[in-house]
Write a protein that holds these residues in place. Structure first.
Motif, PDB file in Angstrom:
ATOM      1  N   VAL A  31       0.867  -1.176   0.000  1.00 44.01           N
ATOM      2  CA  VAL A  31       0.000   0.000   0.000  1.00 44.01           C
ATOM      3  C   VAL A  31       0.903   1.225   0.000  1.00 44.01           C
ATOM      4  N   ALA A  32       0.814   2.038  -1.059  1.00 47.38           N
ATOM      5  CA  ALA A  32       1.747   3.161  -1.208  1.00 47.38           C
ATOM      6  C   ALA A  32       1.154   4.242  -2.098  1.00 47.38           C
ATOM      7  N   GLU A  33       1.714   5.446  -1.965  1.00 50.41           N
ATOM      8  CA  GLU A  33       1.347   6.550  -2.829  1.00 50.41           C
ATOM      9  C   GLU A  33       2.025   6.369  -4.199  1.00 50.41           C
ATOM     10  N   PRO A  34       1.540   7.066  -5.235  1.00 46.90           N
ATOM     11  CA  PRO A  34       2.106   6.902  -6.585  1.00 46.90           C
ATOM     12  C   PRO A  34       3.613   7.127  -6.660  1.00 46.90           C
ATOM     13  N   ALA A  35       4.138   8.119  -5.922  1.00 45.68           N
ATOM     14  CA  ALA A  35       5.575   8.408  -5.987  1.00 45.68           C
ATOM     15  C   ALA A  35       6.400   7.229  -5.515  1.00 45.68           C
ATOM     16  N   VAL A  36       5.905   6.513  -4.510  1.00 41.86           N
ATOM     17  CA  VAL A  36       6.614   5.334  -4.008  1.00 41.86           C
ATOM     18  C   VAL A  36       6.417   4.165  -4.953  1.00 41.86           C
ATOM     19  N   ARG A  37       5.224   4.018  -5.494  1.00 35.89           N
ATOM     20  CA  ARG A  37       4.942   2.900  -6.394  1.00 35.89           C
ATOM     21  C   ARG A  37       5.872   2.940  -7.603  1.00 35.89           C
ATOM     22  N   ALA A  38       6.271   4.145  -8.008  1.00 37.21           N
ATOM     23  CA  ALA A  38       7.174   4.282  -9.148  1.00 37.21           C
ATOM     24  C   ALA A  38       8.558   3.715  -8.846  1.00 37.21           C
TER      25      ALA A  38
END
Length: 496
Positions: free
Chosen positions: A100-107
């Protein structure tokens, strides 16, 4: 096992639970969000599987964390500042079912990682299980002797036990009417259980701050009439140097400091600026985390870490295994009279390793429980301390080379491995050096393999792409490193 958020909502449904600059939730609001998240999580992961949570200090973090626990899955809070390599190691090591992560981390997540979903988990109708107290609730990653982080397994019972131990202190450190500043990172045991967990346990109010700034946080403290701060030495040092700090802290009832030693001069500076006394605590990730505090001894004694919490047994043990001193409740089969350890009979003890026992201890390291408490429940912390004539403990040093940066474990081997991967580095040695803001910081001695040698700035940029920010070392170029007869670097001979 009691669900702390559900219990808080039942007791105080309309009481403020979490406050951010954008929103305020009551305990009833938070309970509803946690329930929805839990029902979604049971559709994403099987019982006992790991849910990696890579979020900052936010309502989303709290909802996902408490939702994971309610769903009977294992929460794995991770630093959003981790590099791609660091994220991959931990996510792979814990075999996370979902991230579970925000888009910046998912990248930054590599393609081989498990499914990654946003913190807004939506709605689902999955059935929620009964969760047993002895089930693992959370994996908290902390550095080990290999230089790579390893997961400490904390059960629901261990998390709850630390709150019960703190509740036994009079007067209480935190109560239901307190407004608690939650500025410590929630992926760390201190911010997670001593901070967020304590707020839920008491159905109190938490004020979330995602990024610490001394001036901005003082404004929040004043605006929200914060009564309890939970921080590290660098925070109190920064606050004490702000204008009008005394006025901002006029509502403060309790100031708690842990995770790293607090310099006596900094403690005195804060006291002079605010008129408040800082309570010092000591603990580790593996102990959920609090072991000792000055709240159970002399609250104003400079340099002390206090005494063990009620329900925690603590020994100081010599390198040869002899018990030098003991405080806490002994088991029925131990005769302390034979140990001759009474406080009244000594003007202080020789330094020894802190060894502890209590219901708040972890269940060993992931995945097989290795390195946990022994058959009698005792666990060696790796920290060295002595007890003074009053029975108050004082930290001396750590066994080994672990560096504590604002309470975060930094192992030199990890930084050395990164530095020696640079083509311009022949050899590197990393040690901890004192730092006024963070307690310690890593400092690297580097022998160049090239002429001209890479600059310290170049090496720091190289490290910044591979290490979290708090692990970044200062760099000093040297001609050679001192070695022993068998070729080991003699770090004791290094000085910055």
């Amino acid at each position: 096992m009691e669900d702390v958020v559900a219990a808080a909502a039942a007791r105080r449904p309309g009481h403020p639970a979490l406050i951010t600059p954008e929103s305020a939730l009551t305990w009833a609001d938070l309970d509803a969000k946690v329930d929805a998240a839990a029902r979604r999580i049971v559709m994403l992961a099987r019982p006992g599987e790991r849910v990696a949570i890579v979020l900052g200090n936010s309502v989303d973090f709290a909802v996902t964390y408490f939702g994971t626990l309610r769903a009977g899955r294992v929460a794995v809070p991770l630093n959003p500042g981790y590099t791609a390599d660091e994220l991959e190691h931990v996510v792979t090591d814990c075999r996370a079912a979902v991230v579970v992560a925000e888009p910046a981390v998912r990248a930054r997540l590599q393609s081989s990682t498990p499914p990654c979903v946003p913190p807004d988990l939506g709605t689902a109708t999955g059935d929620l299980p009964e969760v047993a107290a002895d089930e693992v609730a959370v994996l908290l990653y902390t550095s080990g002797t290999s230089g790579r982080p390893k997961g400490a397994m904390l059960t629901h019972a261990a998390l709850a036990a630390n709150h019960e131990q703190l509740d036994a202190i009079e007067p209480p450190v935190v109560g239901p009417d307190d407004v608690v500043l939650l500025a410590m990172p929630l992926f760390h045991a201190y911010g997670l259980n001593t901070g967020l967990g304590t707020v839920a346990h008491h159905a109190a109010t938490g004020v979330l701050i995602d990024r610490f700034d001394a001036a901005a946080s003082l404004s929040v403290i004043a605006e929200r009439a914060v009564t309890v701060t939970i921080g590290v030495p660098g925070m109190y040092s920064a606050w004490s140097r702000q204008p009008d700090v005394g006025k901002a802290f006029s509502s403060l009832r309790t100031a708690v400091c842990g995770a790293a030693p607090l310099d006596r001069a900094e403690s005195a500076r804060f006291g002079a600026a605010t008129g408040k006394t800082i309570l010092i605590g000591y603990g580790l990730t593996e102990t959920a985390p609090v072991l000792t505090t000055t709240a159970v001894s002399d609250r104003s004694k400079a340099g002390s870490i206090g005494r063990p919490l009620p329900g925690v047994s603590l020994r100081l043990r010599s390198a040869g295994g002899d018990v030098l001193w003991e405080d806490g409740t002994a088991s029925a089969d131990e005769d302390l009279a034979e140990l001759d350890l009474s406080i009244e009979d000594t003007a202080g003890t020789d330094p020894g390793e802190i060894v502890v026992r209590g219901a708040n201890l972890f269940a060993g390291y992931w995945p097989d429980g290795a390195g946990g408490p022994d058959a009698d429940g005792w666990w060696p912390t790796g920290d060295i301390a002595y007890a003074d004539a009053d029975g108050d403990l004082h930290l001396v040093d750590r066994i080994g080379e672990l560096i504590l940066v604002n309470g975060f474990n930094v192992y030199p081997a990890e930084i050395e491995r990164v530095l020696t991967a640079h083509p311009g580095v022949a050899e590197a040695a990393v040690v901890g050096v004192p730092d006024q803001a963070s307690g310690q910081r890593p400092h690297a001695y580097v022998v160049s393999a090239l002429d001209p040698a890479p600059t310290p700035a170049e090496l720091q940029v190289f490290c910044a792409a591979r290490l979290a920010r708090f692990k970044l070392p200062s760099v000093e170029l040297v001609r050679e490193l001192p070695h022993s007869a068998i070729g080991k670097v003699r770090k004791g001979d290094l000085s910055s």
